[in-house]
Design a protein around this motif. Sequence first.
Motif, mmCIF file in Angstrom:
data_model
loop_
_atom_site.group_PDB
_atom_site.id
_atom_site.type_symbol
_atom_site.label_atom_id
_atom_site.label_comp_id
_atom_site.label_asym_id
_atom_site.label_seq_id
_atom_site.Cartn_x
_atom_site.Cartn_y
_atom_site.Cartn_z
ATOM 1 N N UNK A 161 11.963 -1.480 -4.025
ATOM 2 C CA UNK A 161 12.625 -0.637 -3.372
ATOM 3 C C UNK A 161 11.407 -0.149 -2.217
ATOM 4 N N UNK A 162 10.359 -0.071 -2.624
ATOM 5 C CA UNK A 162 9.258 0.222 -1.501
ATOM 6 C C UNK A 162 9.205 -0.754 -0.544
ATOM 7 N N UNK A 163 9.277 -2.144 -0.973
ATOM 8 C CA UNK A 163 9.040 -3.241 -0.016
ATOM 9 C C UNK A 163 10.495 -2.960 0.852
ATOM 10 N N UNK A 164 11.449 -2.754 0.225
ATOM 11 C CA UNK A 164 12.804 -2.615 1.232
ATOM 12 C C UNK A 164 12.622 -1.538 2.346
ATOM 13 N N UNK A 165 12.064 -0.274 1.879
ATOM 14 C CA UNK A 165 11.825 0.583 2.694
ATOM 15 C C UNK A 165 10.637 0.395 4.024
ATOM 16 N N UNK A 166 9.494 -0.438 3.538
ATOM 17 C CA UNK A 166 8.586 -1.054 4.443
ATOM 18 C C UNK A 166 9.274 -2.037 5.461
ATOM 19 N N UNK A 167 10.215 -3.010 4.879
ATOM 20 C CA UNK A 167 10.749 -3.765 5.677
ATOM 21 C C UNK A 167 11.614 -3.345 6.801
ATOM 22 N N UNK A 168 12.502 -2.247 6.322
ATOM 23 C CA UNK A 168 13.156 -1.426 7.485
ATOM 24 C C UNK A 168 12.616 -0.540 8.454
ATOM 25 N N UNK A 169 11.634 -0.181 7.950
ATOM 26 C CA UNK A 169 10.588 0.534 8.947
ATOM 27 C C UNK A 169 10.054 -0.436 10.152
ATOM 28 N N UNK A 224 8.535 -9.500 18.056
ATOM 29 C CA UNK A 224 9.175 -10.742 17.415
ATOM 30 C C UNK A 224 8.565 -11.173 15.874
ATOM 31 N N UNK A 225 7.366 -11.190 15.904
ATOM 32 C CA UNK A 225 6.570 -11.534 14.646
ATOM 33 C C UNK A 225 6.934 -10.241 13.630
ATOM 34 N N UNK A 226 6.917 -8.837 14.347
ATOM 35 C CA UNK A 226 7.370 -7.840 13.222
ATOM 36 C C UNK A 226 8.428 -7.992 12.775
ATOM 37 N N UNK A 227 9.406 -8.346 13.756
ATOM 38 C CA UNK A 227 10.802 -8.547 13.374
ATOM 39 C C UNK A 227 11.015 -9.539 12.209
ATOM 40 N N UNK A 277 12.128 -11.009 6.475
ATOM 41 C CA UNK A 277 11.701 -11.839 5.292
ATOM 42 C C UNK A 277 11.356 -10.914 4.147
ATOM 43 N N UNK A 278 10.631 -9.680 4.400
ATOM 44 C CA UNK A 278 10.329 -8.911 3.380
ATOM 45 C C UNK A 278 11.630 -8.163 2.823
ATOM 46 N N UNK A 279 12.479 -8.128 3.426
ATOM 47 C CA UNK A 279 13.943 -7.344 3.356
ATOM 48 C C UNK A 279 14.517 -8.445 2.338
ATOM 49 N N UNK A 280 14.514 -9.557 2.623
ATOM 50 C CA UNK A 280 14.833 -10.707 1.594
ATOM 51 C C UNK A 280 14.586 -10.634 0.090
ATOM 52 N N UNK A 281 12.909 -10.557 0.400
ATOM 53 C CA UNK A 281 12.251 -10.413 -0.844
ATOM 54 C C UNK A 281 12.410 -9.172 -1.786
ATOM 55 N N UNK A 282 12.554 -8.081 -0.958
ATOM 56 C CA UNK A 282 12.775 -6.931 -1.688
ATOM 57 C C UNK A 282 14.041 -6.819 -2.391
ATOM 58 N N UNK A 283 14.980 -7.379 -1.724
ATOM 59 C CA UNK A 283 16.307 -7.693 -2.365
ATOM 60 C C UNK A 283 16.435 -8.310 -3.698
ATOM 61 N N UNK A 284 15.704 -9.475 -3.521
ATOM 62 C CA UNK A 284 15.580 -10.195 -4.849
ATOM 63 C C UNK A 284 14.878 -9.419 -5.936
ATOM 64 N N UNK A 285 13.927 -8.656 -5.660
ATOM 65 C CA UNK A 285 13.039 -8.055 -6.625
ATOM 66 C C UNK A 285 13.805 -6.859 -7.220
ATOM 67 N N UNK A 296 21.298 -13.598 4.107
ATOM 68 C CA UNK A 296 22.099 -14.239 2.903
ATOM 69 C C UNK A 296 21.126 -15.226 2.359
ATOM 70 N N UNK A 297 20.672 -16.288 3.094
ATOM 71 C CA UNK A 297 19.844 -17.336 2.605
ATOM 72 C C UNK A 297 18.524 -17.032 1.887
ATOM 73 N N UNK A 298 17.991 -15.999 2.641
ATOM 74 C CA UNK A 298 16.799 -15.389 2.160
ATOM 75 C C UNK A 298 16.898 -14.679 0.777
ATOM 76 N N UNK A 299 17.956 -13.941 0.617
ATOM 77 C CA UNK A 299 18.327 -13.140 -0.559
ATOM 78 C C UNK A 299 18.467 -13.987 -1.645
ATOM 79 N N UNK A 300 19.318 -15.064 -1.516
ATOM 80 C CA UNK A 300 19.634 -16.105 -2.282
ATOM 81 C C UNK A 300 18.471 -16.887 -2.766
#
Length: 221
Positions: free
Chosen positions: A23-31, A112-115, A120-128, A188-192
């Motif tokens: 959840x924390x990683x998801x918030x960071x990725x959204x920011x 672009x790098x930040x995006x 990527x972090x959003x996909x990781x957060x979803x998996x967690x 989708x692919x990242x979350x999977x």
Amino acid sequence: MSATAVPHHSSLLRRLVRLYAGLVLYGVSSALLVVAGLGLEPWGVLHQGISEFTGIAIGTVSIGVGAIVLLLWIPLRQRPGLGTVSNVFVLGLTMDATLAVVPEAHGWVVRTAVMVLGVVLNGMATGLYITARFGPGPRDGLMTGLHRVTGRSVRLARTSIEVAVVVAGYALGGSLGIGTVVYALAIGPLAQFFLRLFAAGSPGATGAVAGRSPEAAILPQ
């Protein structure tokens, strides 16, 4: 204390750590997607639009929207879990905290790098947080609740909801751009990938997640 109690408590602790790390990683990725300024994920567009319209911090808006969406669970007879309620508050608080300390990104290369990092972090957060098995987030639960009540596919329910929130958010001043497209194609692919990766180390979750789509993984068991 029995010999089986320690492993049980250890497993619960690992799940809790996984939940809140996700959840924390998801918030960071959204920011980070906000910092990149190249377009947000669908719900982010809505949150930013409301934030622009009202002047309220985007993380606080996220908390408010999450609470409203959670109320919509009542007629859908969805049951929230610890992860559901935590999702409402942790994401928004983490998002505002991250935006308060992360500097603005300048230049296409940096933005672009930040995006990309944010996606990527959003996909990781979803998996967690999904493999922690403490219940889906409010927005995911709305999707699966509509799927169960209407009999329509999860894909249709998700698409309908996200089109609606993007249109509303954009009308209020939310940001659409290449980041929105990249997110839509990559999440989708990242979350999977991360669901399968983290499920491998999550007792009881492997069978429920491996070989299934991210949407199917959050369907109530």
